[in-house]
Design a protein around this motif. Sequence first.
Motif, PDB file in Angstrom:
ATOM      1  N   CYS A  25       0.809  -1.224   0.000  1.00  0.00           N
ATOM      2  CA  CYS A  25       0.000   0.000   0.000  1.00  0.00           C
ATOM      3  C   CYS A  25       0.836   1.266   0.000  1.00  0.00           C
ATOM      4  N   TRP A  26       2.159   1.134   0.107  1.00  0.00           N
ATOM      5  CA  TRP A  26       3.017   2.311   0.161  1.00  0.00           C
ATOM      6  C   TRP A  26       4.457   1.876  -0.018  1.00  0.00           C
ATOM      7  N   THR A  85      11.701   0.461   0.683  1.00  0.00           N
ATOM      8  CA  THR A  85      10.973  -0.542   1.468  1.00  0.00           C
ATOM      9  C   THR A  85       9.488  -0.498   1.132  1.00  0.00           C
ATOM     10  N   PRO A  86       8.887  -1.639   0.778  1.00  0.00           N
ATOM     11  CA  PRO A  86       7.436  -1.665   0.568  1.00  0.00           C
ATOM     12  C   PRO A  86       6.706  -1.881   1.887  1.00  0.00           C
ATOM     13  N   TYR A  87       5.529  -1.305   2.007  1.00  0.00           N
ATOM     14  CA  TYR A  87       4.682  -1.498   3.186  1.00  0.00           C
ATOM     15  C   TYR A  87       3.404  -2.221   2.766  1.00  0.00           C
ATOM     16  N   PHE A  88       3.002  -3.172   3.593  1.00  0.00           N
ATOM     17  CA  PHE A  88       1.801  -3.960   3.336  1.00  0.00           C
ATOM     18  C   PHE A  88       0.696  -3.542   4.305  1.00  0.00           C
ATOM     19  N   ALA A 128      15.017 -10.297   4.170  1.00  0.00           N
ATOM     20  CA  ALA A 128      14.416  -9.244   3.344  1.00  0.00           C
ATOM     21  C   ALA A 128      13.541  -8.348   4.219  1.00  0.00           C
ATOM     22  N   THR A 129      13.735  -7.044   4.110  1.00  0.00           N
ATOM     23  CA  THR A 129      13.016  -6.083   4.956  1.00  0.00           C
ATOM     24  C   THR A 129      11.743  -5.602   4.275  1.00  0.00           C
ATOM     25  N   PHE A 130      10.682  -5.495   5.077  1.00  0.00           N
ATOM     26  CA  PHE A 130       9.421  -4.948   4.579  1.00  0.00           C
ATOM     27  C   PHE A 130       8.721  -4.235   5.723  1.00  0.00           C
TER      28      PHE A 130
END
Length: 267
Positions: A25-26, A85-88, A128-130
């Motif tokens: 979402c971001w 970094t993607p945000y869920f 892996a960072t998220f």
Amino acid sequence: MNHDVRHPSATKDVMSTHSVFGAPCWVSLTSRDLEATENFYAAVLGWEWQSAKLGDRARMALADGTPVAGIAAVAGAWQMPVAWTPYFAVPSADEAASRAQERGGTTAVGPLSFPPGRAALVADRDGATFGIWEGELIADWESWREAQPAFIRLHTRDAFDAAIFYGEVLDWASQRPGCCEVHYEGGEVVLRSRGDIVARIESGALGSAPDPTIRPHWQVHFAVADVAACARAAEIHGGSVLSKGSDEAVLRDPDGAQFTVTSRRER
């Protein structure tokens, strides 16, 4: 840290993570030099900039007036890597972070309150960072996706193992209405939300590789009209081109953050 700040003009369009969950979402970028970062991405992706509520080190990127990404110059001060970094979207950041830890992941930051929501930075069991985000979304989810972030891709050790981890943490392929669908297509795991491809997971990364681009990581793909022009602009403005094809190029900004530009027709 998450740099989400709701855009004033999007007040009527904001959606909660209870209506969109499990999907990216971001996206946000940690950098060292805010002015240099602004200049680079304005030249390469045509972004304009808006102040964010998290202080003078944070900015929000706009593409044709739509918020598309957050930037914060905190990498040096907070000893954080320079990276996208993607945000869920999740219904509960605390529950998602707890599930990640129970399954071998680690929580680097949070969950912390960032009105109008809560956020955390998490690493999966391969490193892996998220990010996870609970609360109101910055803008209408479909408008955000159409504006520029085409999709995200996880380069990981084992795509099936990663899909299980993320599926359990983010409630993919669950019985909940609106959850993301997971399929195996073309040799990789594909995540769909509302019928659109929003993420891909591919095997082949090496956890112990000295090169961070080979180690497990999430890669953000931005949709652009002219891939070659973006690659030229990246080089002119202090970045580099790691690889380039007719419809896609992997670029690195002057700080070292890696991202991909993808032709809009390949979305």
